[in-house]
Design an enzyme around this catalytic site. Structure first.
Site, PDB file in Angstrom:
ATOM      1  CG  PHE A 174      -1.949  -1.049   1.267  1.00 52.67           C
ATOM      2  CD1 PHE A 174      -3.150  -0.916   0.600  1.00 52.67           C
ATOM      3  CD2 PHE A 174      -1.713  -2.219   1.971  1.00 52.67           C
ATOM      4  CE1 PHE A 174      -4.103  -1.925   0.635  1.00 52.67           C
ATOM      5  CE2 PHE A 174      -2.650  -3.238   2.012  1.00 52.67           C
ATOM      6  CZ  PHE A 174      -3.849  -3.088   1.341  1.00 52.67           C
ATOM      7  CB  ALA A 175       4.256   1.980   1.281  1.00 54.91           C
ATOM      8  CB  THR A 216      -4.839   3.934  -8.997  1.00 54.53           C
ATOM      9  OG1 THR A 216      -5.728   5.030  -9.196  1.00 54.53           O
ATOM     10  CG2 THR A 216      -3.735   4.006 -10.047  1.00 54.53           C
ATOM     11  CE1 TYR A 240      -1.085   6.530  -6.822  1.00 53.24           C
ATOM     12  CE2 TYR A 240      -3.149   7.168  -7.858  1.00 53.24           C
ATOM     13  CZ  TYR A 240      -2.445   6.377  -6.968  1.00 53.24           C
ATOM     14  OH  TYR A 240      -3.104   5.423  -6.229  1.00 53.24           O
ATOM     15  NE  ARG A 270     -14.108  11.583 -10.286  1.00 51.20           N
ATOM     16  CZ  ARG A 270     -14.493  12.240 -11.371  1.00 51.20           C
ATOM     17  NH1 ARG A 270     -15.676  11.958 -11.927  1.00 51.20           N
ATOM     18  NH2 ARG A 270     -13.748  13.191 -11.906  1.00 51.20           N
TER      19      ARG A 270
END
Length: 326
Positions: A73-74, A117, A141, A220
């Site tokens: 997750f980092a 993501t 990202y 969203r």
């Protein structure tokens, strides 16, 4: 089974740690606490403060705890920031992730779960967005996550380790009143709305009201953090059958105005909001299709209602108005 969770002091990571411990797994958390909170880590989990930029630290954790699987997750996760500081993401996110993958491979870790993501899809060609959608990252990202997915693809192709890439949009809600969302700075809509309800902000901005949506504001897909944790554990257990990639969402979207109105109803507070200019790059509607993981693993959101998501978050924010600093 021993699980190493990087970023396990962060919002989603800490919730997954709690659920892993509850399910009977042995867990070690590796986190530099730059964004996470030590108080969020389950007391039954071993904790190591360290940075993934330091390969020696990762190797030490691997040797000491001998994990069977890694949940990663980092990460730096702010889309807007990545547009302003692309190398923070294209360099550090990728380098740290690669350090972790290389160490995992060297220590014979067979299973790897990547927190990915839906920003991989930029402006999608179809909505809801399924895992077969064309990859076109919407930011540095998103690009950094795609690079890590490709590295893991080759680990699988070379029979080094199996992986699951879980792509999701807007994590929201709280696992319980002592485990919630606390970022500095806060950039997510629901906690910002609740900070206004608490009187910590004078109001909030709605970035544009002329989108091609029913009320003109962006739509969203919000998914409860406990449902995300459930998907991670199901994917972990399914890796015995091979690698997988899934999109995660409720399958319906809520507009910015719907979120604000629901928060007003849940909190009973006035939440002032004003319309400002659009932000560059915001698509009209982003909704994830989770048909694949529903069919393959039997996963389904248990907390799909926006009212439930906001209510659980509100309970946490009321008890912790200043976050974990309380």
């Amino acid at each position: 089974m021993n699980i190493l969770v990087t970023g396990g002091a962060g919002y989603i990571g800490s919730t997954c740690v709690h659920q892993l411990v509850k399910a009977g797994y042995d867990v070690v958390v590796l986190d530099n606490l730059s964004q996470g909170h030590r108080a969020a880590v389950h007391p039954a989990a071993a904790f190591v403060r360290g940075d993934l930029d330091d390969r020696a630290t990762i190797d030490d954790v691997m040797q000491a705890h001998r994990p069977d699987a890694v949940m990663h997750f980092a990460s730096h996760t702010l889309v807007g920031e990545s547009m302003e500081e692309p190398f923070l993401y294209l360099d550090r996110n990728v380098r740290c992730g690669l350090n972790l993958i290389r160490s995992a491979a060297a220590h014979n870790v067979e299973r790897f779960i990547l927190s990915s993501t839906a920003n991989l899809f930029g402006t999608p060609e179809q909505v809801p967005i399924d895992a077969s959608e064309r990859i076109d990252p919407g930011s540095p990202y998103g690009e950094s996550k795609f690079i890590l997915e490709r590295i893991l693809h080759w680990m699988d192709a070379l029979d080094t380790m199996r992986f699951a890439a879980l792509r999701y949009f807007n994590a929201a809600g709280a696992a319980h009143e002592d485990l919630g969302e606390d970022h500095d700075p806060e950039t997510h809509l629901i906690p910002i709305v609740l900070e206004v309800a608490l009187g910590q902000r004078d109001g909030l901005s709605i970035f544009g009201d002329d989108y091609d949506t029913p009320d003109g504001t962006c739509v969203r897909d919000y998914i409860h953090v406990l449902d995300l944790a459930d998907a991670h554990i199901r994917a972990l257990e399914a890796l015995g059958d091979g690698s997988c990639t899934y999109n995660l969402g409720n399958g319906r979207g809520y507009s910015v105005r719907e979120v604000i109105e629901t928060a007003r109803a849940v909190t009973g507070r006035d939440i002032p909001a004003t319309v400002s200019d659009r932000r560059p790059g915001d698509p009209d509607t982003l909704i994830a299709s989770s048909d694949e993981i529903r069919d393959d693993l039997g996963w389904a959101p248990q907390y799909p209602a926006l009212e439930t998501i906001i209510e659980t978050a509100w309970q946490w924010h009321q008890k912790h108005p200043h976050g974990y600093d309380d």
